[in-house]
Design an enzyme around this catalytic site. Structure first.
Site, PDB file in Angstrom:
ATOM      1  CG  PHE A 138      -1.708   1.342   1.413  1.00  0.00           C
ATOM      2  CD1 PHE A 138      -2.872   1.337   0.589  1.00  0.00           C
ATOM      3  CD2 PHE A 138      -1.240   2.226   2.326  1.00  0.00           C
ATOM      4  CE1 PHE A 138      -3.679   2.475   0.641  1.00  0.00           C
ATOM      5  CE2 PHE A 138      -1.972   3.550   2.159  1.00  0.00           C
ATOM      6  CZ  PHE A 138      -3.143   3.585   1.473  1.00  0.00           C
ATOM      7  CB  CYS A 139       1.925   3.692  -2.423  1.00  0.00           C
ATOM      8  SG  CYS A 139       3.135   5.070  -2.704  1.00  0.00           S
ATOM      9  N   PRO A 140       1.372   4.943   0.433  1.00  0.00           N
ATOM     10  CG  PRO A 140       2.586   5.917   2.303  1.00  0.00           C
ATOM     11  CD  PRO A 140       2.402   4.730   1.256  1.00  0.00           C
ATOM     12  CE  LYS A 143      -7.520   8.116   0.586  1.00  0.00           C
ATOM     13  NZ  LYS A 143      -8.340   9.190   0.855  1.00  0.00           N
ATOM     14  CG  ASN A 144      -4.925   2.540  -5.398  1.00  0.00           C
ATOM     15  OD1 ASN A 144      -5.475   1.879  -4.879  1.00  0.00           O
ATOM     16  ND2 ASN A 144      -5.235   2.946  -6.730  1.00  0.00           N
TER      17      ASN A 144
END
Length: 181
Positions: A138-140, A143-144
């Protein structure tokens, strides 16, 4: 509740920070460095050139490539933010299960949250609340989740930003070095 929101939820703060960083940096470039670049014939020239006596440090075509590079960076970021990583649902086709279970890392088991058979190389993402095939992370910043359907967008996002940092460093070098003399 505050710590949970800041550290352990998919909040938009890093996305806003990213936009602030990249847009502020580009605005600084447009206001401070781009006026030193001569205008290219046949293209609109904004901001206009500085008065006579200013040294030109880059060729005129950099006015076009600077805007094109920044536009591509933002477009790649938006593609990552809006693209679906994929998800396993009860209606998913059998092609989701095309990767073999190795019996060690990827074992045939039921997801405890969704109660679905987990395909090999899939993981439940607690931030997006879905079982993602070929889950990477999950890449902040976007946001996905990064999964099977948006790997290519995420890799393009990384490569484009790597290229932009190199291009900007090179341009800054050409701007700073002549002014050191």
């Amino acid at each position: 509740g505050f710590e949970e929101y800041i550290c352990w939820s998919a909040n938009p703060l890093l996305q806003l920070f990213y936009l602030g960083m990249i847009l502020t940096g580009f605005a600084g470039f447009v206001l401070l460095a781009l006026p030193s670049v001569p205008c290219q014939p046949g293209f609109p020239c904004w901001p206009p050139e500085r008065p006579e006596g200013t040294c030109d440090f880059l060729e005129p075509w950099h006015r076009v490539t600077a805007y094109a590079t920044m536009t591509t960076c933002l477009a790649s970021w938006l593609a990552c933010c809006w693209s679906e990583p994929g998800s396993v649902t009860p209606d998913s086709p059998l092609s989701v299960y095309c990767y073999p279970w190795d019996g060690f890392v990827h074992t045939r088991k039921i997801c405890t949250t969704t109660r679905l058979l987990r395909p090999a190389r899939s993981t439940y993402c607690r931030y997006t609340n879905r079982l993602v095939p070929r889950f990477d992370h999950f890449c902040p910043w976007i946001k996905n989740s990064v999964g099977e359907n948006n790997y290519r967008y995420f890799l393009f996002f990384l490569l484009m930003h790597w290229f932009t940092l190199g291009y900007a460093s090179w341009g800054c070098g050409w701007y700073i070095l002549p002014n050191l003399r």
